[in-house]
Design an enzyme around this catalytic site. Structure first.
Site, short mmCIF file in Angstrom:
data_model
loop_
_atom_site.label_atom_id
_atom_site.label_comp_id
_atom_site.label_asym_id
_atom_site.label_seq_id
_atom_site.Cartn_x
_atom_site.Cartn_y
_atom_site.Cartn_z
N ARG A 182 0.83 -1.22 0.00
CA ARG A 182 0.00 0.00 0.00
C ARG A 182 0.86 1.28 0.00
O ARG A 182 0.54 2.25 0.69
CB ARG A 182 -0.94 0.02 1.22
N SER A 231 -10.01 0.12 4.31
CA SER A 231 -9.20 -0.23 5.48
C SER A 231 -8.60 1.03 6.08
O SER A 231 -7.94 1.81 5.38
CB SER A 231 -8.07 -1.17 5.08
N GLU A 301 -3.76 3.65 6.94
CA GLU A 301 -3.69 3.52 5.47
C GLU A 301 -4.39 4.72 4.84
O GLU A 301 -3.96 5.24 3.82
CB GLU A 301 -4.36 2.21 5.02
#
Ligand SMILES: Cc1cc2nc3c(=O)[nH]c(=O)nc-3n(C[C@H](O)[C@H](O)[C@H](O)COP(=O)(O)OP(=O)(O)OC[C@H]3O[C@@H](n4cnc5c(N)ncnc54)[C@H](O)[C@@H]3O)c2cc1C
Length: 319
Positions: A182, A231, A301
């Site tokens: 990510r 998320s 995130e």
């Protein structure tokens, strides 16, 4: 020359909309946040060059904050807005071109589900993981979006970027992007305009079956279209952020108008009376509680953009 002056100069040359004080809330999945000091939705690469020209002709230096916005599915924009330039990659950058038997070029604002379906119709495998991710190609490259053991790094060849430092368009090869879990080394001064992807021919019914299974899995385990940004935390090595938040007893825990989803503890869902500051406070409160309980430091995130007040005390309420 101020940002306002640069905006007025830009409005004379750019084809796409240029606005001062445009509200950003409706451009994010959280539907929260204040206005952009200067907003540009480029009508094509020419408008990015016009932006570069307007900035270099003004006193607005390289320190001016810049935000590139895709579909806003991984950002929380401050209630006070963004005190710089927001460049939203809109309709002009939504395209898919076949450039080889299994390769394609996709514009930065192309929605990932559209791209996954396009590939499936051509019996090309590699994008099935993206069918339920509500982001764009540009955001997906920057975040190295992924799911179900697939990610952008595994299909990306190169990206075309507009570089706000050199004021030029250039190609960056995948290996130079520092793609990790990510993450990438792209910054807001490197705007992804398009991506060159390489897929693999496969049986179309297998591709469809995988996409259907991924969609079903999401529908059963995630709060879907409710106001959230997917998320909240990246998974710490060897563990799952959702598992830790749930084990800390925080499902349903809330701050103001935002709560930890009952369906998936790594999704934080806003209600209509929520503020972006509520999201910030809940994220930091949950982070602190998980740290106290398990000694694991969760990393967000979701990306917080613009000014937020630091959280000073625990402030949530149990459901
Ligand atoms: C319900 C839901 C489910 C999700 N599931 C997943 C999942 O399974 N896997 C996953 O990885 N993510 C998931 N996400 C998060 C999100 O969809 C991805 O991170 C997506 O790639 C973000 O794309 P975006 O266009 O919305 O980017 P934005 O949210 O607009 O921006 C995200 C970041 O990318 C930057 N950016 C955007 N466009 C560009 C560009 N053209 N050039 C340079 N930088 C750019 C922004 O500045 C910001 O830093 C989910 C989100 C939601 C709401």
């Amino acid at each position: 020359m101020t940002l306002d002056d640069a905006g007025r100069r830009l409005a004379e040359t750019a084809i796409g909309p240029v606005e001062l004080g445009r509200s950003l809330a409706g451009l994010t999945t959280y539907r929260l946040g204040g206005p952009a000091a200067l907003y540009l939705e480029p009508a094509g690469e020419g408008d990015l060059l016009a932006l570069g020209a307007a900035l270099s002709a003004s006193d607005v230096g390289p320190e001016v904050p810049v935000l590139v916005l895709g579909r806003g599915s991984n950002v929380v924009i401050s209630d006070r807005g963004f005190p710089g330039i927001v460049i939203r990659m809109g309709a002009a950058f939504q395209f898919i071109e076949e450039i080889g038997p299994a390769s394609l070029r996709a514009g930065a604002s192309t929605p990932l589900p559209m791209l996954a379906n396009w590939a499936a119709r051509r019996a090309l495998s590699g994008l099935e993981f993206a069918v339920g991710i509500p982001g764009s190609v540009g955001g997906a490259v920057r975040m190295n979006a992924g799911a179900h053991e697939g990610d952008f790094a595994s299909i990306l060849i190169s990206v075309s970027v507009y570089d706000l430092d050199s004021l030029a368009l250039r190609t960056i090869e995948r290996d130079e992007l520092g793609l990790g879990y990510r993450s990438s080394n792209l910054t807001d001064r490197r705007l992804v305009c398009s991506a060159h992807l390489e897929l693999e021919p496969a049986d179309p019914s297998d591709i469809r079956a995988r996409m259907d299974a991924y969609r079903r899995h999401r529908a059963e385990t995630q709060p879907g279209a409710l106001q959230n940004a997917g998320s909240t935390f990246v998974n710490p090595p060897g563990d799952s952020a959702g598992r830790l938040v749930e084990a800390a007893g925080l499902k349903g825990y809330r701050v103001g108008g935002v709560r930890v989803s009952e369906l998936h503890a790594n999704f934080f869902v806003a209600s209509d009376d929520a503020t972006a500051q509520d999201v910030y406070d809940l994220v930091h409160d949950v982070k602190r509680r998980v740290m106290e309980r398990f000694g694991v430091e969760l990393q967000p995130e979701v990306r917080f953009v613009g000014p937020f007040e630091p959280m000073t005390a625990a402030m949530g309420t149990e459901s």
